[in-house]
Each structure stands twice: as C-alpha cells, then as structure tokens.
Scaffold this motif. Sequence first.
Motif, PDB file in Angstrom:
ATOM      1  N   LYS A 185       0.853  -1.175   0.000  1.00 40.23           N
ATOM      2  CA  LYS A 185       0.000   0.000   0.000  1.00 40.23           C
ATOM      3  C   LYS A 185       0.896   1.235   0.000  1.00 40.23           C
ATOM      4  N   TYR A 186       0.461   2.288  -0.655  1.00 40.09           N
ATOM      5  CA  TYR A 186       1.269   3.497  -0.720  1.00 40.09           C
ATOM      6  C   TYR A 186       0.382   4.722  -0.607  1.00 40.09           C
ATOM      7  N   ARG A 187       0.996   5.852  -0.360  1.00 36.59           N
ATOM      8  CA  ARG A 187       0.293   7.122  -0.337  1.00 36.59           C
ATOM      9  C   ARG A 187       1.068   8.106  -1.217  1.00 36.59           C
ATOM     10  N   HIS A 188       0.417   9.175  -1.579  1.00 31.67           N
ATOM     11  CA  HIS A 188       1.012  10.116  -2.514  1.00 31.67           C
ATOM     12  C   HIS A 188       1.628  11.318  -1.794  1.00 31.67           C
ATOM     13  N   ASP A 189       2.645  11.840  -2.412  1.00 28.96           N
ATOM     14  CA  ASP A 189       3.147  13.151  -2.032  1.00 28.96           C
ATOM     15  C   ASP A 189       2.419  14.151  -2.931  1.00 28.96           C
ATOM     16  N   PHE A 190       1.361  14.744  -2.408  1.00 28.05           N
ATOM     17  CA  PHE A 190       0.501  15.584  -3.242  1.00 28.05           C
ATOM     18  C   PHE A 190       1.215  16.847  -3.737  1.00 28.05           C
ATOM     19  N   ARG A 191       2.320  17.203  -3.095  1.00 29.13           N
ATOM     20  CA  ARG A 191       3.066  18.373  -3.571  1.00 29.13           C
ATOM     21  C   ARG A 191       3.696  18.094  -4.927  1.00 29.13           C
ATOM     22  N   ARG A 192       3.965  16.837  -5.222  1.00 30.06           N
ATOM     23  CA  ARG A 192       4.627  16.472  -6.475  1.00 30.06           C
ATOM     24  C   ARG A 192       3.658  15.879  -7.492  1.00 30.06           C
ATOM     25  N   THR A 193       2.446  15.604  -7.085  1.00 28.37           N
ATOM     26  CA  THR A 193       1.450  15.068  -8.007  1.00 28.37           C
ATOM     27  C   THR A 193       0.867  16.215  -8.814  1.00 28.37           C
ATOM     28  N   ARG A 194       0.894  16.086 -10.121  1.00 34.50           N
ATOM     29  CA  ARG A 194       0.417  17.182 -10.966  1.00 34.50           C
ATOM     30  C   ARG A 194      -1.105  17.117 -11.156  1.00 34.50           C
ATOM     31  N   THR A 195      -1.625  15.964 -11.516  1.00 31.63           N
ATOM     32  CA  THR A 195      -3.067  15.795 -11.695  1.00 31.63           C
ATOM     33  C   THR A 195      -3.591  14.850 -10.627  1.00 31.63           C
ATOM     34  N   LEU A 196      -4.659  15.227  -9.969  1.00 33.06           N
ATOM     35  CA  LEU A 196      -5.228  14.432  -8.886  1.00 33.06           C
ATOM     36  C   LEU A 196      -6.589  13.902  -9.311  1.00 33.06           C
ATOM     37  N   VAL A 197      -6.775  12.592  -9.137  1.00 32.29           N
ATOM     38  CA  VAL A 197      -8.048  11.944  -9.446  1.00 32.29           C
ATOM     39  C   VAL A 197      -8.653  11.431  -8.142  1.00 32.29           C
ATOM     40  N   THR A 306     -10.537  12.391 -20.773  1.00 29.31           N
ATOM     41  CA  THR A 306      -9.951  12.279 -19.437  1.00 29.31           C
ATOM     42  C   THR A 306      -8.663  11.470 -19.475  1.00 29.31           C
ATOM     43  N   ALA A 307      -8.638  10.387 -20.221  1.00 28.60           N
ATOM     44  CA  ALA A 307      -7.419   9.580 -20.320  1.00 28.60           C
ATOM     45  C   ALA A 307      -6.275  10.408 -20.892  1.00 28.60           C
ATOM     46  N   ARG A 308      -6.550  11.206 -21.892  1.00 27.65           N
ATOM     47  CA  ARG A 308      -5.515  12.062 -22.477  1.00 27.65           C
ATOM     48  C   ARG A 308      -5.024  13.092 -21.461  1.00 27.65           C
ATOM     49  N   LEU A 309      -5.928  13.630 -20.655  1.00 26.14           N
ATOM     50  CA  LEU A 309      -5.541  14.592 -19.625  1.00 26.14           C
ATOM     51  C   LEU A 309      -4.603  13.947 -18.613  1.00 26.14           C
ATOM     52  N   LEU A 310      -4.940  12.746 -18.146  1.00 26.50           N
ATOM     53  CA  LEU A 310      -4.110  12.073 -17.145  1.00 26.50           C
ATOM     54  C   LEU A 310      -2.717  11.793 -17.674  1.00 26.50           C
ATOM     55  N   ALA A 311      -2.623  11.484 -18.974  1.00 25.12           N
ATOM     56  CA  ALA A 311      -1.311  11.201 -19.563  1.00 25.12           C
ATOM     57  C   ALA A 311      -0.521  12.475 -19.809  1.00 25.12           C
ATOM     58  N   ALA A 312      -1.207  13.541 -20.238  1.00 28.29           N
ATOM     59  CA  ALA A 312      -0.505  14.779 -20.585  1.00 28.29           C
ATOM     60  C   ALA A 312      -0.046  15.542 -19.350  1.00 28.29           C
ATOM     61  N   GLU A 313      -0.891  15.581 -18.343  1.00 29.30           N
ATOM     62  CA  GLU A 313      -0.572  16.338 -17.125  1.00 29.30           C
ATOM     63  C   GLU A 313      -0.051  15.400 -16.050  1.00 29.30           C
ATOM     64  N   ALA A 314       0.980  14.637 -16.391  1.00 30.32           N
ATOM     65  CA  ALA A 314       1.560  13.670 -15.463  1.00 30.32           C
ATOM     66  C   ALA A 314       2.653  14.337 -14.623  1.00 30.32           C
ATOM     67  N   PRO A 315       3.003  13.756 -13.455  1.00 32.85           N
ATOM     68  CA  PRO A 315       2.504  12.496 -12.913  1.00 32.85           C
ATOM     69  C   PRO A 315       1.104  12.640 -12.306  1.00 32.85           C
ATOM     70  N   THR A 316       0.317  11.600 -12.492  1.00 31.95           N
ATOM     71  CA  THR A 316      -1.060  11.567 -12.011  1.00 31.95           C
ATOM     72  C   THR A 316      -1.136  10.723 -10.746  1.00 31.95           C
ATOM     73  N   GLY A 317      -1.866  11.205  -9.768  1.00 29.10           N
ATOM     74  CA  GLY A 317      -2.126  10.443  -8.550  1.00 29.10           C
ATOM     75  C   GLY A 317      -3.602  10.144  -8.427  1.00 29.10           C
ATOM     76  N   ILE A 318      -3.936   8.896  -8.147  1.00 26.92           N
ATOM     77  CA  ILE A 318      -5.330   8.480  -7.988  1.00 26.92           C
ATOM     78  C   ILE A 318      -5.584   8.196  -6.516  1.00 26.92           C
ATOM     79  N   TRP A 319      -6.594   8.848  -5.962  1.00 22.81           N
ATOM     80  CA  TRP A 319      -6.977   8.693  -4.551  1.00 22.81           C
ATOM     81  C   TRP A 319      -8.246   7.845  -4.511  1.00 22.81           C
ATOM     82  N   PRO A 320      -8.112   6.521  -4.363  1.00 21.82           N
ATOM     83  CA  PRO A 320      -9.314   5.682  -4.292  1.00 21.82           C
ATOM     84  C   PRO A 320      -9.918   5.734  -2.900  1.00 21.82           C
ATOM     85  N   GLY A 321     -11.236   5.668  -2.822  1.00 22.36           N
ATOM     86  CA  GLY A 321     -11.910   5.744  -1.526  1.00 22.36           C
ATOM     87  C   GLY A 321     -12.798   4.549  -1.291  1.00 22.36           C
TER      88      GLY A 321
END
Length: 447
Positions: A185-197, A306-321
């Motif tokens: 399991k991991y968590r994100h460093d949101f300061r370095r994540t460009r696009t947040l899902v 949306t898929a193109r956005l996630l790839a273009a504005e990388a790195p992308t972080g996904i926050w599943p709930g």
Amino acid sequence: MSRRRKLSRRDLLLAAPIAGAGAAGIAVGVASRASGAPRLTKGRCRFCLLHCDLEGRVSGSTLSRVDGALDGETKGFLCHHGRALPGVVHSPERLRRPLLRRGDRLVETSWDEALGYIGQRMASVRARFGPEAVAFQTGWPLVRHPLMDWIQRLARAWGTPNVASVASLCETSGRMGQALTVGSKYRHDFRRTRTLVLWGSNPTQTAPLLAHVVARKASEGRLVVVDPIRTELAAAAREHLAVRPGTDGALALGMIRVLLTEDLVDRPLLERETVGLEALEALASTWPLDRTAAITGVPAEQIVRTARLLAAEAPTGIWPGLGVEHHENGVQTVRALASLEALCRRSGDPEIREDLTPVHAGAAGPLPALPRFTTPAPVPPPVQARAVGAAEHPLFEMYNREAQGMLLARAILEDRPYPVRALVLVASNALVTSPGSEELARAAERL
C-alpha cells in the motif's frame, strides 16, 4: 514494532470503552482519571484514520476541552468530530459499568462477575465444540488501534483463529489491491502530483485536513472526480465522470486501453521498470470504448478526453476511496486503478509515492507481522484450525491473518467449515454495519 508499555487489566478495561466510542486514545483516557489541578494532556483522535494530534484539558476526572496540538504532525488541525470528544467521553448514554442480562432486563453488575460469566460461557462452548467455535469481531473504531494486538493475543491463546474486523468488507480492498500490483500500500506526495483523481472519495467530508490540497488542484484545472454523485468537488473539477456504481474497474480498463492504443505511455520506462504489461494490454483490449461507455454510463468522448488529460498532465495520482473498496471486486478494481496510475508516468517525473513501507512493519513481503509477546510457561499450544473463510478467500486470509467476517453467519447457521457458537463483539455493531442483516439476525439467535 513500537515499544509497548505494560498495561494492567484495569488499564485495558478502562481504555476499551474509549476506543469503542472513537475517543482520543489511551493517553487522554488514562489522564482523565487523574486528580488535582487542571492540566493539559496529549493524545490522538480516533474518529477517523487521520488520527489528528490533540491536547485535552483535564480537571480531575473531567475532560473539559479538546484542541488541536500545534506541535503535532497535523499542526493544530482538528475537525468538529475531534472537538466533540468531551461530549462523547462524558455522554450520559455511555456505559460506566458492565450490564448482565437477568431475565428480560440488563442490570448493572461488577467487572469480576461480568468477566467471570463471560469466561464460563466461553469455556462451555470450547468444551462442546472446540476453541475455534468462539469468534471475535471488531468494528471501525479499532482500525489500526493498539487494542487489536491484545484481541489477537487473547484469541490465539484461547485457540481460535477467528478474529474478524472491518477488513472483511472495507479498507483491506485498497491495501490488498495496491500490494498485489506494486508490492505495498502506498500514499502520494501531493506536492509532487500534478493531476489528482478522486475516485470514489470525497476528502472535504472525510479528510478535511487535506481539503486545501484538493482545492488547489481544482483551481489549477487538474482535478478529476469519479463519483456517481455530483458533489461539491465534482462540480469544481475539470472532469466529473458520473460512473454507474460498481463499474469502476471497467472504466479504469477502458482508460488504460485508450492510453495504450494511442501510445500515450512511456513504453521504454514501463518495459524497464515493470512486469506484466502485455497481460494488462490484453485485458484492456477487451474494453473498447463502446462497451466501456455502455456499462459505465460515462460518454465515450469523456473517457478519451480524461485519459488524455491524465497522460498529458503527469505524474497523475489516484486517490481511491471507500466508494471503490465497498463494491464487489474491490480488490481487482484497485489493481486496475494502480495500473492506470503507473501508466501515467514519464522518465524524469518526480516520485508520486512517498511511503512504500509495508503496511505492517516487520513483515516479510505483504504479510502482517503478528504481535510479538513473551509468554511464560505453560505456553498455549498453536492454533490448529484455519480461520472461517480461509478456503474460499486464501489471499484475504494470507494478507490479513483474520477470519472473513462475511462468512461468520454461515458458520453459525450451517456449521461450515465448523460450528461457531459464541461471538465476542468489540466496538462492533454487525447487525447494522454488515450486509445480510436478516441472515445475521437469525444467526445471532443460534449463538
């Protein structure tokens, strides 16, 4: 593993009701019994998994006020749940003494009589059906709580493998899904994540400490929300994908197919750093846009956009709930999300993961480390039976070392894989919080 201080039986008895109430942890609970001049005591809120640091103002045996601790990790933050702790701790509805059923009434009794009665009933069940016929079940207030070590300790000393927690239907989907895909399991460093899902999560309601991070992503036009409901965050997001409940895995695979077929991924990086890309590509190929859109209810053009956005504005972080984890196939859905996230990287991108330490420190691989205690002779014999659900859900049993609580009713009603005849609930209200309440009610009558 952290160093443990010695706790007396009285300490445990007095700490347990605080945990069940979701209160501020053992530190505040023990300090609140002190007498003398008013003073400050440190603790942590346990209403949710943020575990905000707090300061409690204690006068005698009264917790009069709770504030966020400025010198703690959460820098003084405390939501309205944490500030309500004095009302929870001193609620007139809260039990102060054990209640024992006498006829049709529950009446107050002493701790000695209550514990003696419970011990006698448990012993009678063990004598007739074996130690595994006694099961323990805990609820949300004990997630990542130190009392879980003691409950596991008691169960194994008794001889039963059957400790079930909310892992049976809740957060373990995320933990197992990520661990099976990237090792932990991991968590994100949101300061370095460009696009947040935000995928099935709503941090402004469930993690307000991090609401400012989400708001910044929204203002930058790099927030995507996947949620059947148009929440406030969904309304502020650049893209809101109103997915049909329970079809999140299909949506993730449909996006993965777009990334791979349009060559929006860094293949040299993936071939160098990952395994299984061909298998993922083969699976995603079965989810063309028309099929994905029909099943998920998300328009095909929005999936592509949306898929193109996630790839273009990388790195992308996904926050599943929990909106993802509480559905059938939650583990596989989280695996798809972790794979989608891994594809949205480029060589030279900053790291988006700040903590890849296994969830249970001291474990070999993903397996949790069981509590380490020194036991004076005579040492209880090792547990012989396998936990309820181990045959049907071997990965769950291996990752959690627990019984599958969703199958306890079956064990009680049908004696599969063996009879369960006693259930000890700790901070749990299974008839309300678990699915299959009608079956559970019938099972409770047989205990």
